[in-house]
Design a protein around this motif. Structure first.
Motif, PDB file in Angstrom:
ATOM      1  N   CYS A   3      40.067  34.281  33.250  1.00 30.09           N
ATOM      2  CA  CYS A   3      41.399  34.816  33.009  1.00 30.09           C
ATOM      3  C   CYS A   3      41.330  35.903  31.957  1.00 30.09           C
ATOM      4  O   CYS A   3      40.646  35.757  30.951  1.00 30.09           O
ATOM      5  N   ARG A   4      42.037  36.966  32.191  1.00 29.28           N
ATOM      6  CA  ARG A   4      42.006  38.084  31.261  1.00 29.28           C
ATOM      7  C   ARG A   4      42.985  37.855  30.124  1.00 29.28           C
ATOM      8  O   ARG A   4      43.983  37.180  30.262  1.00 29.28           O
ATOM      9  N   ARG A   5      42.681  38.501  29.022  1.00 30.78           N
ATOM     10  CA  ARG A   5      43.564  38.403  27.867  1.00 30.78           C
ATOM     11  C   ARG A   5      44.785  39.292  28.068  1.00 30.78           C
ATOM     12  O   ARG A   5      44.717  40.322  28.733  1.00 30.78           O
ATOM     13  N   PRO A   6      45.918  38.901  27.484  1.00 25.51           N
ATOM     14  CA  PRO A   6      47.093  39.769  27.552  1.00 25.51           C
ATOM     15  C   PRO A   6      46.862  41.049  26.756  1.00 25.51           C
ATOM     16  O   PRO A   6      46.056  41.083  25.820  1.00 25.51           O
ATOM     17  N   ALA A   7      47.560  42.087  27.136  1.00 19.36           N
ATOM     18  CA  ALA A   7      47.428  43.366  26.445  1.00 19.36           C
ATOM     19  C   ALA A   7      47.814  43.207  24.981  1.00 19.36           C
ATOM     20  O   ALA A   7      48.768  42.515  24.644  1.00 19.36           O
ATOM     21  N   GLN A   8      47.062  43.837  24.105  1.00 24.61           N
ATOM     22  CA  GLN A   8      47.313  43.751  22.675  1.00 24.61           C
ATOM     23  C   GLN A   8      48.396  44.746  22.277  1.00 24.61           C
ATOM     24  O   GLN A   8      48.438  45.882  22.750  1.00 24.61           O
ATOM     25  N   ALA A 145      45.358  29.291  34.566  1.00 22.67           N
ATOM     26  CA  ALA A 145      45.665  28.307  35.600  1.00 22.67           C
ATOM     27  C   ALA A 145      44.555  28.206  36.643  1.00 22.67           C
ATOM     28  O   ALA A 145      44.451  27.202  37.347  1.00 22.67           O
ATOM     29  N   ALA A 146      43.699  29.222  36.725  1.00 20.78           N
ATOM     30  CA  ALA A 146      42.668  29.246  37.766  1.00 20.78           C
ATOM     31  C   ALA A 146      41.445  28.412  37.404  1.00 20.78           C
ATOM     32  O   ALA A 146      40.613  28.136  38.265  1.00 20.78           O
ATOM     33  N   SER A 147      41.293  28.022  36.162  1.00 16.45           N
ATOM     34  CA  SER A 147      40.117  27.277  35.723  1.00 16.45           C
ATOM     35  C   SER A 147      40.506  25.857  35.341  1.00 16.45           C
ATOM     36  O   SER A 147      41.554  25.626  34.728  1.00 16.45           O
ATOM     37  N   CYS A 148      39.649  24.890  35.681  1.00  7.71           N
ATOM     38  CA  CYS A 148      39.907  23.496  35.322  1.00  7.71           C
ATOM     39  C   CYS A 148      39.542  23.202  33.886  1.00  7.71           C
ATOM     40  O   CYS A 148      39.910  22.152  33.343  1.00  7.71           O
ATOM     41  N   LEU A 149      38.829  24.133  33.219  1.00  9.78           N
ATOM     42  CA  LEU A 149      38.385  23.925  31.844  1.00  9.78           C
ATOM     43  C   LEU A 149      38.606  25.206  31.049  1.00  9.78           C
ATOM     44  O   LEU A 149      38.087  26.261  31.404  1.00  9.78           O
ATOM     45  N   THR A 150      39.373  25.105  29.966  1.00  9.23           N
ATOM     46  CA  THR A 150      39.690  26.268  29.143  1.00  9.23           C
ATOM     47  C   THR A 150      39.312  26.010  27.692  1.00  9.23           C
ATOM     48  O   THR A 150      39.072  24.870  27.285  1.00  9.23           O
ATOM     49  N   GLN A 359      30.127  35.189  21.790  1.00 11.35           N
ATOM     50  CA  GLN A 359      31.338  35.918  22.144  1.00 11.35           C
ATOM     51  C   GLN A 359      32.574  35.306  21.497  1.00 11.35           C
ATOM     52  O   GLN A 359      32.639  34.115  21.196  1.00 11.35           O
ATOM     53  N   ARG A 360      33.578  36.138  21.267  1.00 11.76           N
ATOM     54  CA  ARG A 360      34.866  35.672  20.782  1.00 11.76           C
ATOM     55  C   ARG A 360      35.659  35.117  21.967  1.00 11.76           C
ATOM     56  O   ARG A 360      35.582  35.626  23.077  1.00 11.76           O
ATOM     57  N   ILE A 361      36.415  34.063  21.717  1.00 12.67           N
ATOM     58  CA  ILE A 361      37.226  33.469  22.775  1.00 12.67           C
ATOM     59  C   ILE A 361      38.548  33.008  22.181  1.00 12.67           C
ATOM     60  O   ILE A 361      38.635  32.745  20.974  1.00 12.67           O
ATOM     61  N   ARG A 362      39.548  32.924  23.016  1.00  8.19           N
ATOM     62  CA  ARG A 362      40.869  32.476  22.580  1.00  8.19           C
ATOM     63  C   ARG A 362      41.253  31.192  23.291  1.00  8.19           C
ATOM     64  O   ARG A 362      40.782  30.911  24.394  1.00  8.19           O
ATOM     65  N   MET A 363      42.114  30.450  22.640  1.00  9.42           N
ATOM     66  CA  MET A 363      42.609  29.221  23.249  1.00  9.42           C
ATOM     67  C   MET A 363      43.259  29.558  24.597  1.00  9.42           C
ATOM     68  O   MET A 363      44.024  30.495  24.717  1.00  9.42           O
ATOM     69  N   GLY A 364      42.905  28.775  25.625  1.00 12.66           N
ATOM     70  CA  GLY A 364      43.486  28.947  26.936  1.00 12.66           C
ATOM     71  C   GLY A 364      42.660  29.784  27.879  1.00 12.66           C
ATOM     72  O   GLY A 364      42.927  29.790  29.092  1.00 12.66           O
ATOM     73  N   GLU A 365      41.629  30.497  27.381  1.00 10.92           N
ATOM     74  CA  GLU A 365      40.783  31.292  28.264  1.00 10.92           C
ATOM     75  C   GLU A 365      39.773  30.386  28.986  1.00 10.92           C
ATOM     76  O   GLU A 365      39.344  29.365  28.454  1.00 10.92           O
ATOM     77  N   ALA A 366      39.377  30.774  30.175  1.00  8.69           N
ATOM     78  CA  ALA A 366      38.486  29.964  30.998  1.00  8.69           C
ATOM     79  C   ALA A 366      37.104  29.848  30.369  1.00  8.69           C
ATOM     80  O   ALA A 366      36.573  30.814  29.809  1.00  8.69           O
ATOM     81  N   LEU A 367      36.523  28.656  30.489  1.00 14.02           N
ATOM     82  CA  LEU A 367      35.164  28.413  30.009  1.00 14.02           C
ATOM     83  C   LEU A 367      34.132  28.467  31.137  1.00 14.02           C
ATOM     84  O   LEU A 367      32.973  28.790  30.904  1.00 14.02           O
TER      85      LEU A 367
END
Length: 370
Positions: A3-8, A145-150, A359-367
């Motif tokens: 899943c892509r990050r929202p625009a900053q 929503a597309a990934s079972c693990l975030t 890598q940097r990651i945010r809560m809710g992004e796919a793992l």
């Protein structure tokens, strides 16, 4: 798919003003400029406090890695006492006039993006503890929503992969025992299989892990990475050494030595656990659905742990009953500062991570993906 990050949102332009020559006015001008908008991470030479902390926690301690007695000396530092003192300091209410300068200095040092905060007004936060545990606007952390693990938290990926021979990598080349980390089975079994194999519900599946490091400037709450049920909470009192990646490279079994809270249970593919690992100045770990949990107590027995089961005797866990049901993205708990989250989970052998080390990651992004 990842899943892509929202625009900053674009950062407001910094006013082009020269520094005042009078020191006090220059400091006031600098703090006012910092607190007026979103502050992004600055180069190390512009972040003296963070740079000094890095030197103390990593470079100054790196020579200790060569000899075990000196590593043991580091372990005797009163990090638990320091962490409790820091917690008391965080709870002291600041005068209204002092809040903006103090928080602005922290924002500047650690690159906090206050534009993401649910409350951007710095005067709203009565003390440092409230500021550390600030909530975010819901729209800035969409759950994939597309990934079972975030991802359960904002942070940096320290390590990920398959667990081999009941050994888990805390960083590349440095491992720790899976059994020492999770503790002995809650129900003894005569099965002679390895500890790792006893966790798996099917021999056709594998055990995976991922480590997320939360820096002091990150969002300090952690969320459920999947739809699952928590059956057991196991609290290990212990040391509160730094979990900075540099320290994790030379202190063997650091995650087994530090205080931690292990939440374990089941998800759609079998065994699942989320562990919140404490660190220096992060003695307080809070789990929202467990009001009995108390961390960083003044005294504890070395090697001890406390269990709390969430499954009533009559519950049938295998049929989806019993335990604490968590939905993907649901808030689970919080740290008082940055720390580390370790996920251990059973999944089909073809599970693949969509990650890169560091890598940097945010809560809710796919793992990863199946």
């Amino acid at each position: 798919a990842m899943c892509r990050r929202p625009a900053q949102l674009p950062a407001p332009a910094r006013p082009a003003r020269s520094w005042l020559r009078v020191p006090r006015l220059a400091l006031r001008h600098r703090l006012s400029a910092l607190s007026s908008g979103v502050c992004r991470p600055a180069p190390w030479h512009h972040r003296p406090i963070a740079f000094l902390g890095f030197l103390l926690s990593v470079n100054a301690l790196r020579p200790l890695a060569n000899r075990d007695p000196q590593v043991a000396l580091y372990r005797t530092f009163p990090t638990r006492l320091v962490s409790r003192a820091w917690g008391r300091l965080n709870g002291l209410d600041l005068p209204t006039w002092l809040r903006k300068p103090i928080y602005s200095l922290y924002i500047w040092t650690f690159g906090v993006n206050m534009q993401e905060a649910a409350v951007e007004d710095l005067h709203h936060y009565k003390n440092l503890g409230e500021f550390f545990r600030r909530r975010l606007k819901p729209a800035v952390r969409p759950v994939c929503a597309a990934s079972c693990l975030t991802s359960p938290a904002d942070g940096r990926i320290l390590h990920f992969g398959r667990v081999q021979n009941s050994q888990v990598e805390q960083v590349k080349g440095v491992t720790y025992s899976l059994e020492n980390f999770l503790g002995p089975p809650s129900r003894p079994s005569p099965d002679p299989a390895s500890f790792q194999d006893r966790l798996l519900s099917s021999p056709d599946r594998a055990l995976f892990h991922v480590v997320v490091y939360l820096a002091p400037g990150d969002y300090h709450c952690f969320h459920s990475p999947a739809d699952w049920r928590v059956e057991l909470r196991r609290h290990f009192p212990g040391s509160l050494m730094s979990v900075n990646p540099g320290v994790a490279r030379w202190v063997k079994e650091l995650f087994c030595l530090n205080e931690r809270v292990v939440l374990s249970g089941q998800w759609q593919h079998g065994f699942f656990s989320l562990t919140a690992v404490g660190a220096t100045n992060v003695g307080s770990i809070r789990v929202y659905f467990d009001q009995e949990l108390r961390t960083n107590a003044p005294r504890y027995s070395k090697g001890s742990f406390q269990d709390r089961t969430y499954v009533a005797p009559g519950d049938q866990v295998k049929t989806g009953e019993g335990g604490v049901a968590l939905r993907k993205g649901e808030p689970v708990g919080e740290f008082n500062l940055g720390s580390t989250i370790v996920l251990l989970f059973e999944a089909p052998a073809d599970f693949t991570f969509d990650l890169q080390p560091g890598q940097r990651i945010r809560m809710g992004e796919a793992l990863g993906t199946l």
